[in-house]
Design a protein around this motif. Structure first.
Motif, PDB file in Angstrom:
ATOM      1  N   VAL A 140      13.349   4.441 -19.374  1.00 19.25           N
ATOM      2  CA  VAL A 140      13.337   4.055 -20.778  1.00 19.25           C
ATOM      3  C   VAL A 140      12.811   5.237 -21.588  1.00 19.25           C
ATOM      4  O   VAL A 140      11.686   5.700 -21.377  1.00 19.25           O
ATOM      5  N   ILE A 142      11.596   6.486 -25.097  1.00 22.62           N
ATOM      6  CA  ILE A 142      11.123   5.978 -26.377  1.00 22.62           C
ATOM      7  C   ILE A 142      11.603   6.904 -27.495  1.00 22.62           C
ATOM      8  O   ILE A 142      11.277   8.090 -27.527  1.00 22.62           O
ATOM      9  N   ASN A 167      18.258  10.951 -27.443  1.00 23.40           N
ATOM     10  CA  ASN A 167      19.267   9.894 -27.395  1.00 23.40           C
ATOM     11  C   ASN A 167      20.521  10.370 -26.665  1.00 23.40           C
ATOM     12  O   ASN A 167      21.115   9.628 -25.865  1.00 23.40           O
ATOM     13  N   ASN A 185      18.088   3.744 -20.674  1.00 18.23           N
ATOM     14  CA  ASN A 185      18.255   3.269 -22.044  1.00 18.23           C
ATOM     15  C   ASN A 185      17.229   3.919 -22.960  1.00 18.23           C
ATOM     16  O   ASN A 185      16.203   4.433 -22.500  1.00 18.23           O
ATOM     17  N   ALA A 187      14.806   3.208 -26.416  1.00 11.84           N
ATOM     18  CA  ALA A 187      14.195   2.100 -27.144  1.00 11.84           C
ATOM     19  C   ALA A 187      13.460   2.635 -28.358  1.00 11.84           C
ATOM     20  O   ALA A 187      12.632   3.536 -28.245  1.00 11.84           O
ATOM     21  N   SER A 188      13.771   2.079 -29.517  1.00 12.76           N
ATOM     22  CA  SER A 188      13.039   2.418 -30.732  1.00 12.76           C
ATOM     23  C   SER A 188      12.080   1.276 -31.034  1.00 12.76           C
ATOM     24  O   SER A 188      12.522   0.157 -31.317  1.00 12.76           O
ATOM     25  N   PRO A 189      10.778   1.531 -30.980  1.00 12.40           N
ATOM     26  CA  PRO A 189       9.818   0.444 -31.193  1.00 12.40           C
ATOM     27  C   PRO A 189       9.683   0.021 -32.644  1.00 12.40           C
ATOM     28  O   PRO A 189       9.073  -1.014 -32.939  1.00 12.40           O
ATOM     29  N   LEU A 212       9.928  -4.151 -25.891  1.00  5.27           N
ATOM     30  CA  LEU A 212      10.789  -3.240 -25.139  1.00  5.27           C
ATOM     31  C   LEU A 212      10.592  -3.297 -23.629  1.00  5.27           C
ATOM     32  O   LEU A 212      11.352  -2.669 -22.881  1.00  5.27           O
ATOM     33  N   LEU A 215      13.367  -3.737 -20.811  1.00  3.70           N
ATOM     34  CA  LEU A 215      14.219  -2.644 -20.339  1.00  3.70           C
ATOM     35  C   LEU A 215      13.693  -2.015 -19.049  1.00  3.70           C
ATOM     36  O   LEU A 215      14.429  -1.310 -18.365  1.00  3.70           O
ATOM     37  N   PHE A 228      18.123   0.420 -28.157  1.00  6.34           N
ATOM     38  CA  PHE A 228      17.670  -0.926 -28.492  1.00  6.34           C
ATOM     39  C   PHE A 228      16.428  -0.902 -29.369  1.00  6.34           C
ATOM     40  O   PHE A 228      15.546  -0.058 -29.217  1.00  6.34           O
ATOM     41  N   HIS A 229      16.378  -1.883 -30.272  1.00  4.10           N
ATOM     42  CA  HIS A 229      15.158  -2.220 -30.998  1.00  4.10           C
ATOM     43  C   HIS A 229      14.865  -3.662 -30.635  1.00  4.10           C
ATOM     44  O   HIS A 229      15.562  -4.570 -31.080  1.00  4.10           O
ATOM     45  N   SER A 231      15.562  -6.601 -28.566  1.00  6.21           N
ATOM     46  CA  SER A 231      16.793  -6.930 -27.836  1.00  6.21           C
ATOM     47  C   SER A 231      18.040  -6.579 -28.632  1.00  6.21           C
ATOM     48  O   SER A 231      19.162  -6.803 -28.156  1.00  6.21           O
TER      49      SER A 231
END
Length: 236
Positions: A140, A142, A167, A185, A187-189, A212, A215, A228-229, A231
């Protein structure tokens, strides 16, 4: 496929803020979780409250800009646990808020990419062979809403573009590793109340982490190569 209670995870840059919240979330699920910081002293200090609660947390020094440090971490994790199932690339710097892309100090740009992009890439390079050998891995990365090309704009150019590159790395690795059951994946928190938050925070680090964590434990047929942010699947 590995089971949740046997997993081993590494979270980079995790002695405070979102990273520390991710460590707690994983450890509370029974995952053996390695908490990392740029100094061993900082890692030990951050891990102590979690260890006092009986959570399965191991502190370890890690500087993602130093390949020897990354290699040493992975070697120590493999020696201690014999496996490494989850990598959360959280370590990041934001040292150009409000600055102009047209007049950016190149040393600042290089320092940002060294941590945010190349640091995460170094960690992936070191962990992937062990994940491949086990036939299981979850990575994952971030990232941030600020890195989305669909909404790209001025300010923080080094931070934005370093995360955009992260990304892209996510997409490339996801395609390359999917056949090995290694799901990758981003993930943007969103805006959380951390030291890196410039502006109003929308949530606590713990809330952002909970959104997150799914993931890190995807089933084998789970998504890979997504941004993803929580789900929600976002545009790149």
């Amino acid at each position: 496929m590995t089971t949740m209670d046997t997993r081993v995870a590494v979270v980079t840059g995790s002695n405070r803020g979102l990273g520390l919240a991710i460590v707690r979330g994983l450890a509370e699920q029974g995952v053996n979780t390695v908490l990392t910081a740029r100094s061993q002293q900082a890692a030990v200090a951050a891990a102590k409250p979690l260890l006092d609660e009986g959570l399965p947390v191991t502190p370890h020094q890690l500087d993602v800009t130093d390949i020897a440090s990354v290699s040493r971490l992975v070697a120590d994790v493999m020696y201690a646990f014999g496996q490494l199932d989850v990598l959360v690339n959280n370590a990041a710097v934001a040292i150009d808020p409000g600055m102009s892309a047209a007049a950016l100090d190149m040393e600042r740009l290089k320092a940002t990419f060294e941590t945010n992009t190349f640091g995460a890439w170094r960690c992936c390079v070191e962990v992937v062979p062990h994940m491949r050998a086990r036939g299981y891995g979850r990575i994952v990365n971030i990232t941030t809403h600020m890195a989305s090309l669909s909404t790209m704009r001025r300010s923080s150019p080094a931070y934005r573009t370093s995360k955009t590159a992260l990304n892209a790395m996510t997409r490339v690795l996801a395609d390359e590793l999917h056949a090995d059951n290694i799901l990758v994946n981003a993930a943007s928190p969103g805006m959380a109340a951390t030291r890196m938050a410039y502006g109003k925070a929308e949530q606590t680090p713990e809330e952002a982490a909970r959104a997150l964590l799914w993931l890190t434990s995807l089933p084998d047929d789970g998504p890979s190569g997504g941004l993803f942010h929580g789900s929600e699947l976002m545009e790149w």
